[in-house]
Write a protein that holds these residues in place. Sequence first.
Motif, PDB file in Angstrom:
ATOM      1  N   ALA A 114       0.853  -1.193   0.000  1.00  0.00           N
ATOM      2  CA  ALA A 114       0.000   0.000   0.000  1.00  0.00           C
ATOM      3  C   ALA A 114       0.885   1.238   0.000  1.00  0.00           C
ATOM      4  O   ALA A 114       1.856   1.319   0.755  1.00  0.00           O
ATOM      5  CB  ALA A 114      -0.905  -0.006   1.223  1.00  0.00           C
ATOM      6  N   ASN A 115       0.563   2.192  -0.847  1.00  0.00           N
ATOM      7  CA  ASN A 115       1.348   3.425  -0.947  1.00  0.00           C
ATOM      8  C   ASN A 115       0.737   4.545  -0.106  1.00  0.00           C
ATOM      9  O   ASN A 115       1.280   5.642  -0.053  1.00  0.00           O
ATOM     10  CB  ASN A 115       1.444   3.850  -2.416  1.00  0.00           C
ATOM     11  N   LYS A 116      -0.388   4.244   0.517  1.00  0.00           N
ATOM     12  CA  LYS A 116      -1.095   5.200   1.376  1.00  0.00           C
ATOM     13  C   LYS A 116      -2.028   4.402   2.275  1.00  0.00           C
ATOM     14  O   LYS A 116      -2.227   3.197   2.066  1.00  0.00           O
ATOM     15  CB  LYS A 116      -1.893   6.193   0.528  1.00  0.00           C
ATOM     16  N   ALA A 117      -2.586   5.040   3.267  1.00  0.00           N
ATOM     17  CA  ALA A 117      -3.584   4.365   4.104  1.00  0.00           C
ATOM     18  C   ALA A 117      -4.821   4.077   3.261  1.00  0.00           C
ATOM     19  O   ALA A 117      -5.291   4.930   2.510  1.00  0.00           O
ATOM     20  CB  ALA A 117      -3.938   5.237   5.300  1.00  0.00           C
ATOM     21  N   ILE A 118      -5.334   2.850   3.357  1.00  0.00           N
ATOM     22  CA  ILE A 118      -6.516   2.449   2.601  1.00  0.00           C
ATOM     23  C   ILE A 118      -7.587   2.038   3.610  1.00  0.00           C
ATOM     24  O   ILE A 118      -7.420   1.047   4.338  1.00  0.00           O
ATOM     25  CB  ILE A 118      -6.206   1.295   1.636  1.00  0.00           C
ATOM     26  N   ALA A 119      -8.664   2.792   3.656  1.00  0.00           N
ATOM     27  CA  ALA A 119      -9.713   2.523   4.654  1.00  0.00           C
ATOM     28  C   ALA A 119     -10.431   1.214   4.369  1.00  0.00           C
ATOM     29  O   ALA A 119     -10.718   0.435   5.289  1.00  0.00           O
ATOM     30  CB  ALA A 119     -10.709   3.681   4.690  1.00  0.00           C
ATOM     31  N   GLU A 120     -10.742   0.949   3.086  1.00  0.00           N
ATOM     32  CA  GLU A 120     -11.440  -0.277   2.721  1.00  0.00           C
ATOM     33  C   GLU A 120     -10.804  -0.858   1.459  1.00  0.00           C
ATOM     34  O   GLU A 120     -10.711  -0.178   0.428  1.00  0.00           O
ATOM     35  CB  GLU A 120     -12.918  -0.006   2.470  1.00  0.00           C
ATOM     36  N   TYR A 121     -10.346  -2.099   1.543  1.00  0.00           N
ATOM     37  CA  TYR A 121      -9.729  -2.785   0.404  1.00  0.00           C
ATOM     38  C   TYR A 121     -10.572  -3.999   0.039  1.00  0.00           C
ATOM     39  O   TYR A 121     -10.691  -4.945   0.805  1.00  0.00           O
ATOM     40  CB  TYR A 121      -8.308  -3.201   0.766  1.00  0.00           C
ATOM     41  N   ARG A 122     -11.198  -3.930  -1.128  1.00  0.00           N
ATOM     42  CA  ARG A 122     -11.971  -5.052  -1.649  1.00  0.00           C
ATOM     43  C   ARG A 122     -11.290  -5.559  -2.920  1.00  0.00           C
ATOM     44  O   ARG A 122     -10.670  -4.792  -3.643  1.00  0.00           O
ATOM     45  CB  ARG A 122     -13.414  -4.637  -1.961  1.00  0.00           C
ATOM     46  N   ASN A 123     -11.448  -6.864  -3.181  1.00  0.00           N
ATOM     47  CA  ASN A 123     -10.828  -7.432  -4.375  1.00  0.00           C
ATOM     48  C   ASN A 123     -11.730  -8.543  -4.900  1.00  0.00           C
ATOM     49  O   ASN A 123     -12.111  -9.456  -4.152  1.00  0.00           O
ATOM     50  CB  ASN A 123      -9.446  -8.000  -4.026  1.00  0.00           C
ATOM     51  N   SER A 124     -12.083  -8.441  -6.179  1.00  0.00           N
ATOM     52  CA  SER A 124     -12.991  -9.427  -6.778  1.00  0.00           C
ATOM     53  C   SER A 124     -12.351 -10.809  -6.858  1.00  0.00           C
ATOM     54  O   SER A 124     -13.037 -11.799  -7.127  1.00  0.00           O
ATOM     55  CB  SER A 124     -13.415  -8.968  -8.180  1.00  0.00           C
ATOM     56  N   GLY A 125     -11.041 -10.870  -6.620  1.00  0.00           N
ATOM     57  CA  GLY A 125     -10.349 -12.155  -6.656  1.00  0.00           C
ATOM     58  C   GLY A 125     -10.330 -12.886  -5.332  1.00  0.00           C
ATOM     59  O   GLY A 125      -9.887 -14.044  -5.260  1.00  0.00           O
ATOM     60  N   PHE A 126     -10.792 -12.228  -4.243  1.00  0.00           N
ATOM     61  CA  PHE A 126     -10.835 -12.912  -2.953  1.00  0.00           C
ATOM     62  C   PHE A 126     -11.645 -14.213  -3.074  1.00  0.00           C
ATOM     63  O   PHE A 126     -12.712 -14.234  -3.709  1.00  0.00           O
ATOM     64  CB  PHE A 126     -11.482 -12.032  -1.884  1.00  0.00           C
ATOM     65  N   ASN A 127     -11.180 -15.259  -2.442  1.00  0.00           N
ATOM     66  CA  ASN A 127     -11.849 -16.555  -2.496  1.00  0.00           C
ATOM     67  C   ASN A 127     -13.077 -16.538  -1.566  1.00  0.00           C
ATOM     68  O   ASN A 127     -12.938 -16.507  -0.340  1.00  0.00           O
ATOM     69  CB  ASN A 127     -10.885 -17.654  -2.062  1.00  0.00           C
ATOM     70  N   PRO A 128     -14.292 -16.572  -2.117  1.00  0.00           N
ATOM     71  CA  PRO A 128     -15.494 -16.491  -1.268  1.00  0.00           C
ATOM     72  C   PRO A 128     -15.651 -17.707  -0.359  1.00  0.00           C
ATOM     73  O   PRO A 128     -16.299 -17.620   0.691  1.00  0.00           O
ATOM     74  CB  PRO A 128     -16.639 -16.390  -2.280  1.00  0.00           C
ATOM     75  N   ASP A 129     -15.077 -18.856  -0.737  1.00  0.00           N
ATOM     76  CA  ASP A 129     -15.153 -20.042   0.113  1.00  0.00           C
ATOM     77  C   ASP A 129     -14.348 -19.857   1.391  1.00  0.00           C
ATOM     78  O   ASP A 129     -14.624 -20.517   2.405  1.00  0.00           O
ATOM     79  CB  ASP A 129     -14.631 -21.273  -0.640  1.00  0.00           C
ATOM     80  N   MET A 130     -13.358 -18.955   1.332  1.00  0.00           N
ATOM     81  CA  MET A 130     -12.516 -18.698   2.495  1.00  0.00           C
ATOM     82  C   MET A 130     -13.016 -17.502   3.305  1.00  0.00           C
ATOM     83  O   MET A 130     -12.926 -17.485   4.533  1.00  0.00           O
ATOM     84  CB  MET A 130     -11.073 -18.426   2.047  1.00  0.00           C
TER      85      MET A 130
END
Length: 288
Positions: A114-130
């Motif tokens: 991260a190059n700065k503070a990120i309040a919310e990080y979402r990613n469509s690649g996150f594994n929903p089973d996990m």
Amino acid sequence: MKLRDNAFPYPVLSSNNLTDMAGDFLAGNSFGVSVTDNLIGVSQHELIIQYQLKNDDLQQLINRGDAKVVAHFESGLTSFREIAEFPEARDTLRFEIDSTKMMDTIDLTVMIVANKAIAEYRNSGFNPDMFGSNYCVRNLSRGDILAFEPSIEIQLEMQDLAASGPKTLIKVAKSEATLLNVNLDSDVIRVELPEAAYAVYSQLQNAKEMELANVALLLPALISAVDDIKFNESDSDYLWYKELMTYIYEGLHYTEDSLKNASSIIVAQQILSGPIIKAFNALTVEED
């Protein structure tokens, strides 16, 4: 720096995702690194590091400047540690390193942070089973790791000067000057090229181009070095001075008197085994 996927309390992308079906990210998302090690002097190396990112959300963070790609270098046998950033909008980093500072190995870890503070990080690649659907990582700090390649151990090979000859005593380096300069004030002979010329030189690959480069760069460097040896103008403790003087007297069978009476340009060509003829012959060879 030894990193593992399970060392983080949130999903972190790595090359392991390609083979781990129960990983933090869905299949098809990955972060990998390839490295090429080029010896460009007696002990000077240029590491060419390229990353491959397969994740649209992380790529968007990088494009916006919210994240960046960095390389962490560490020598386990010394206190050397350094971090270098990949140039903006580039997937390749060129990093020069002196193996005398590293012993013989170096650990390389490439990361997206991260190059700065990120309040919310979402990613469509996150594994929903996990993590379930619409998972969000909150309150990331600047420097937090978002992706990494497991550490790569690089062996910094050294060349045998006796076997490879005096060319290994010459290092071509980038300079902010506008004209070529030959610097003899170190253990290697430095041919200092303007940035634009160095960018072209660093891309040379085939034999024809290298033969022409030998004439354009190595020949004037050796002419200056031979002149210095003739008239004892440089520090005789420099490695290039001792090795080149030994080569001239023992390999080419000059004496102090015969060297002073010889043309430096002739001696330089003898050291390079006739580069002019090789360069012109290379021009006539048809490429496959």
